[in-house]
Scaffold this motif. Structure first.
Motif, PDB file in Angstrom:
ATOM      1  N   HIS A 236      43.183  51.997  36.784  1.00 45.78           N
ATOM      2  CA  HIS A 236      43.545  50.658  37.251  1.00 45.78           C
ATOM      3  C   HIS A 236      44.073  50.710  38.682  1.00 45.78           C
ATOM      4  O   HIS A 236      43.706  49.878  39.527  1.00 45.78           O
TER       5      HIS A 236
ATOM      6  N   THR B  22      36.157  39.431  35.679  1.00 46.70           N
ATOM      7  CA  THR B  22      36.478  40.442  34.673  1.00 46.70           C
ATOM      8  C   THR B  22      36.985  39.738  33.413  1.00 46.70           C
ATOM      9  O   THR B  22      37.358  38.558  33.455  1.00 46.70           O
TER      10      THR B  22
ATOM     11  N   VAL C 190      48.017  47.548  27.919  1.00 47.15           N
ATOM     12  CA  VAL C 190      48.068  46.562  29.002  1.00 47.15           C
ATOM     13  C   VAL C 190      49.369  46.727  29.782  1.00 47.15           C
ATOM     14  O   VAL C 190      49.371  46.760  31.018  1.00 47.15           O
TER      15      VAL C 190
ATOM     16  N   ARG D 103      42.824  35.010  31.395  1.00 51.08           N
ATOM     17  CA  ARG D 103      43.820  34.188  32.108  1.00 51.08           C
ATOM     18  C   ARG D 103      43.282  32.781  32.370  1.00 51.08           C
ATOM     19  O   ARG D 103      44.011  31.788  32.229  1.00 51.08           O
TER      20      ARG D 103
ATOM     21  N   ALA E  72      39.743  40.293  31.936  1.00 44.54           N
ATOM     22  CA  ALA E  72      41.154  39.932  32.109  1.00 44.54           C
ATOM     23  C   ALA E  72      41.277  38.608  32.837  1.00 44.54           C
ATOM     24  O   ALA E  72      42.125  37.770  32.506  1.00 44.54           O
ATOM     25  N   GLU E  73      40.394  38.394  33.825  1.00 45.54           N
ATOM     26  CA  GLU E  73      40.422  37.120  34.564  1.00 45.54           C
ATOM     27  C   GLU E  73      40.017  35.962  33.649  1.00 45.54           C
ATOM     28  O   GLU E  73      40.588  34.880  33.689  1.00 45.54           O
TER      29      GLU E  73
ATOM     30  N   GLU F 104      41.403  47.543  33.495  1.00 44.21           N
ATOM     31  CA  GLU F 104      42.282  46.539  32.902  1.00 44.21           C
ATOM     32  C   GLU F 104      41.581  45.893  31.688  1.00 44.21           C
ATOM     33  O   GLU F 104      42.185  45.710  30.627  1.00 44.21           O
ATOM     34  N   ASP F 105      40.303  45.574  31.871  1.00 42.45           N
ATOM     35  CA  ASP F 105      39.532  45.001  30.756  1.00 42.45           C
ATOM     36  C   ASP F 105      39.522  45.959  29.563  1.00 42.45           C
ATOM     37  O   ASP F 105      39.674  45.560  28.410  1.00 42.45           O
TER      38      ASP F 105
ATOM     39  N   TYR G 277      42.653  45.795  27.595  1.00 42.56           N
ATOM     40  CA  TYR G 277      42.704  44.645  26.677  1.00 42.56           C
ATOM     41  C   TYR G 277      41.912  44.930  25.409  1.00 42.56           C
ATOM     42  O   TYR G 277      42.377  44.684  24.295  1.00 42.56           O
TER      43      TYR G 277
END
Lengths: 481, 477
Positions: free
Chosen positions: A465, A4, A244, A10, A6-7, A216-217, A220
């Protein structure tokens, strides 16, 4: 690229990979899956340069929210220096001298623009088949449509070509393709995201939003997109929530409204079952279900198909061959130039809607069509207001069917329009809504739609989420080579 | 049959905002083609209009000045039609709900007070211009003007003659310049007028069919265009014809109106509310702020000039014709502590005559308010006579010198010394013994002759009042 966004954010921050590596991987997948026809324009050189710049910036200590993340824009957003076609012959060679506010904000947050995604011409369509650049194929089944009008963005995310992309939603154009392609797409409240530089289809309904793998994406991307813009008089001045940050928290006490009318005739039974299962999951997560009714939603479709074409007939008048864009050759006089330019520059669906809209606004018909549609719009919005007195979110199917076969509905506009029966009322009321995957029927994704109160995107994203933390439908990827 | 003329005027006043009504591009006149049109003005894809607050303020200022209703809720609509100088394919204008409605304007028609109703005034954007001779064999489009703010001021059909129409127009013209919302330049198209004209048998209450006259860009042409059109309509009706409702262009060269080439189908503008612009909501505080910052209006200033300075209505009207002239006048009065009537005579006489014959605006005057005050002070303190002052004014106008320098350089200081005047008088009486006898035998009308001779002998410098006094004394039998 099944991670994703978000991943990836990170991973980039942790130095697991560079932006250049991500962008190269994205470019490789875009090339490998060119048959999906998800992109109209890809600028490899600009993307690599932006990725290198992002890596340098990170090395120098910069931390943009989306710094170095590959990203794509629906080809309805103006991009300075990169052509913006709106999937129309009319603008096939058009290069804007400015960025849309959405484009500028995402760039400011560090997103790397890979290119521009395919779509229905001027966002008019529910299957991505009206594009001048040809249809997009659904990554889950190449014989099927990806939905529309943001079909290219949906297919690109589903196929892992990019982790996220922008879409626009006038009557369901983010949510329906998100449902058909098994991704998460959010249409924000009207006014939450600037429309400046977004090529207008129906100004009172158009809204830009994120399309990505997860809620979640979307949080962001929305965080980067949303907020007041002094260049858009319809933009809301209300402060933007921390999307977020709002993802954490549970669903205890959340009241989810279930719309009786959504489960009537017209809904595929297997889809209905998948939706009910998803609702049961929400109950397990602490939410309670409440029956609500939207009695006027049946009027939404005719209401929408008066208002949206009416606005479009005026919005598209600027494409006249005088200043930019396509101009026919071999015309006799000014009027002939207009007729040939617009006759040749627009596709059939666009012309159909311009004609409907022109008719609806004509002297003698205005009261019967346009004015009446405005009144219906008010009734539809009132329905939602009444429902939200009893619940915090409304849940139901995004579309009555899963992705249908390419060509199946092109000769039957009304059947095509019926695809947006659950999504259109939300645009009429100006509310936020998202679609996320909630099961499969016949190997094709099913979309669950969540609708929220005005400017209550945070609650919407949190609910989605939590659901995605408890399920894995959103992690399923199509079987691509 | 006796006919009555009925006239209503539509005035398009370009508002003197710095930027356009829906974009940040500048509005200055006369730039090279398309240099003052940004992406919003040329209607690139995806751009949006944002309303210019200053244009709204100006519209409200106008509405307050004509005692109109200020609509706190007004709506921008789209007027849809195709034309190359209309970039969006629609004009943004106010249609059903204008910002200003139901006002009135008091007009002086040769001493008779008339009140003309103002139906409405609404905000809209100007279009660009087609240039038919700029590009060889083609029509060019200049979009510099596109998006310039306009206030369209629509009158009631309250005027009954071309003279009344012109009086209304001039009053309106003065007003918008007083309000500093429009520069009033008719040549540059900042103040444009269309006239709706019809005739009807006198006594009829129904209106006749009207025609709309376009392209009238001076007060004189308004009068001539209406007069021509009234004659034409009467001639048509008296020979059994009917008036067609149509738009006609006034051709100043041929002094006639002609129908504009009309499309087969009637225009259907498909008005609808512009979804890009929320309804315009005015707060009480905003309107109140405009009200407290209103300049003094022409009528009030005229009244004040009569009351404060003891001027005639005629002089007051003349001196308040523009805000600039009125302010020039007041600064001369204040500067010199001068007799307001003396100043009025000089401003409306010498100053305006010189400006007119030089074809200059007051802004370009060669004798400043301070300069004129300096001159008039020398009349007041008897340094020079009024007659000599005219000579001094000429010199000031010619080379910009101040009054005292001219007076000193030319030796124009008035003779006020009694003995000097007496000796002048003695010389004149000695040279004209016959006339002295005439006067003393009762022919008092030769007195003027003596005054003239004495003034001549002094080359105009003798103080006229003293000449009078001393002459009377010496001539007495």
């Amino acid at each position: 690229m099944s991670e994703t966004l978000a991943e990836l954010v990170r991973g980039l921050a942790a130095g697991q990979y560079s932006s250049v590596e991500l962008v190269d991987a994205s470019l490789g997948r875009i090339r490998r899956h060119a048959d999906l026809n998800a992109f109209i324009t890809v600028d490899e050189e600009a993307a690599r340069a932006a990725a290198a710049a992002a890596d340098q910036a990170r090395a120098a200590g910069a931390t943009g929210l989306l710094l170095g993340v590959p990203f794509a824009h629906k080809d309805i957003f103006c991009t300075a220096g990169m052509r913006t076609t709106c999937a129309s012959r009319m603008l096939a060679g058009f290069v804007a001298p400015y960025d849309a506010t959405v484009v500028a904000r995402l760039r400011a947050h560090g997103a790397v623009t890979m290119g521009k995604t395919n779509m229905d011409e001027f966002a008019m369509g529910s299957s991505n088949e009206t594009s001048y650049f040809g249809p997009v194929r659904n990554p889950w089944d190449r014989a099927r449509v990806p939905g529309g009008s943001s079909g290219g963005s949906a297919a690109a995310v589903a196929a892992g070509l990019v982790p996220a992309a922008t879409g626009t939603d006038t009557g369901g154009s983010i949510r329906q393709p998100a449902a058909f392609c098994g991704i998460t797409g959010l249409k924000p409240s009207y006014g939450r995201v600037s429309r400046y530089g977004l090529i207008a289809f129906a100004s009172s309904l158009d809204q830009a939003g994120p399309m990505a793998r997860s809620a979640e994406d979307c949080a962001y991307v929305l965080a980067a997109m949303a907020g007041f813009d002094e260049r858009d008089a319809t933009a809301s001045e209300r402060p933007v929530d921390d999307y977020v940050g709002a993802l954490s928290g549970d669903l205890a006490g959340l009241r989810i409204g279930v719309v009786r009318e959504h489960f009537g005739a017209g809904l595929d039974g297997a889809i209905g079952s998948a939706i009910l299962a998803a609702l049961a999951e929400f109950e397990r997560l602490g939410a309670t279900l409440v029956d609500v009714s939207l009695p006027n939603s049946a009027a939404s479709l005719p209401c929408y198909y008066v208002l949206a074409p009416a606005e479009a007939s005026s919005n598209l008048a600027r494409y006249d061959g005088v200043r930019y864009g396509y101009r026919a050759t071999g015309y006799r006089d000014l009027e002939d130039m207009y007729k040939k330019t617009r006759g040749e520059g627009f596709g059939a669906e666009v012309k159909r809607r311009i004609m409907i809209g022109t008719y609806a606004l004509s002297s003698g018909y205005y009261d019967a069509y346009y004015l009446k549609a405005l009144k219906l719009r008010r009734l539809v919005a009132d329905d939602f207001a009444a429902a939200f007195a009893q619940c915090d979110l409304i849940a139901g199917p995004t579309a009555p069917t899963t992705a249908f076969a390419l060509g199946a509905k092109m000769d039957d506009p009304v059947s095509m329009y019926m695809n947006d029966i659950y999504t259109i009322p939300v645009n009429l009321a100006g509310l936020p809504a998202l679609s996320m995957p909630a099961g499969f029927v016949g190997g094709l994704p099913v979309g669950l739609q969540l609708v929220g109160r005005y400017l209550d995107e945070a609650r919407l994203l949190r609910a989605a989420h939590r659901y995605q933390q408890a399920t894995d439908w959103h992690r399923r990827v199509p079987p691509l080579s | 049959m006796e006919w009555e003329t009925v006239i209503g005027l539509e005035v398009h006043a370009q508002l003197s905002t710095r930027s356009k009504i829906f974009s940040g591009a500048p509005t200055a006149y006369g730039a090279p083609p398309n240099q003052q049109a940004n992406e919003i003005d040329i209607a690139l894809p995806g751009v949006l209009p944002v309303l210019n607050r200053e244009a709204v303020r100006m519209a409200v200022r106008f509405g307050l000045a004509v005692d109109a209703t200020i609509n706190h809720h007004s709506v921008f609509a789209r007027k849809n039609y195709f034309y190359p100088d209309l970039p969006k394919g629609y004009q943004i204008s106010q249609y059903e709900l204008p910002i200003v409605e139901r006002g009135r304007l008091a007009v002086d028609l040769d001493g008779e007070a008339r009140t003309i109703g103002i139906t409405r005034a609404h905000l809209e954007e100007d279009a660009g211009k087609s240039l038919h001779d700029a590009v060889d064999g083609m029509t060019g489009v200049d979009l510099n003007r596109a998006g310039t703010p306009l206030l369209e001021i629509v009158s009631e059909p309250d005027m009954r003659s071309s003279a009344e129409a012109v009086a209304y127009l001039k009053t309106l013209h003065t007003l918008v310049r007083y309000l500093e919302i429009c520069d009033g330049n008719m040549q540059e198209g900042s103040f444009r007028c269309d006239a709706n004209v019809s005739v009807r048998p006198r006594g009829d209450s129904r209106l006749g069919t009207r025609t709309e006259l376009k392209n009238i860009n001076s007060f004189r042409f308004v009068e001539r265009a209406i007069d021509y059109e009234v004659r034409r309509q009467i001639a048509v009706l008296e020979t059994g014809g009917v008036i067609r409702q149509e738009t006609r262009l006034y051709d100043a060269d041929r002094d006639e109106t002609r129908p504009m080439r009309s499309k087969e189908e009637a225009n259907d503008y498909r008005y609808f509310p512009d979804p890009d612009l929320p309804p315009l909501m005015l707060t009480d505080a905003f309107v109140q702020d405009v009200r407290t910052n209103m300049p003094e209006l022409p009528a009030a200033k005229r009244e004040r000039f009569c009351a404060t300075y003891g001027l005639s209505r005629y002089d007051a009207a003349l001196l308040t014709a523009t805000r600039e002239l009125a302010s020039y006048y007041e600064s001369v009065v204040a500067d010199g502590g001068l007799d307001p009537k003396l100043v009025a005579n000089w401003v409306s006489g010498e100053l305006l005559a010189h400006l007119n014959s030089a074809g200059l605006d007051l802004a370009a005057t060669r004798v400043s308010a301070a300069g004129l005050a300096g001159l008039l002070r020398r009349i007041a303190d008897n340094t020079i006579s009024g007659k000599i002052a005219k000579e001094v004014f000429e010199a000031m106008w010619a080379d910009g010198a101040d009054a005292d320098r001219v007076i000193a350089a030319r030796g124009l200081v008035q003779i006020t010394d009694d003995s000097a005047i007496e000796s002048l008088i003695d010389e004149v009486m000695a040279a004209h013994a016959r006339q002295v006898a005439q006067y003393r035998s009762g022919e008092e009308k030769v007195f003027g002759f003596f005054v003239g001779q004495v003034m001549k002998a002094s080359r105009g410098k003798a103080n006229p009042a003293k000449v009078n006094d001393i002459l009377r004394r010496k001539l007495a039998p």
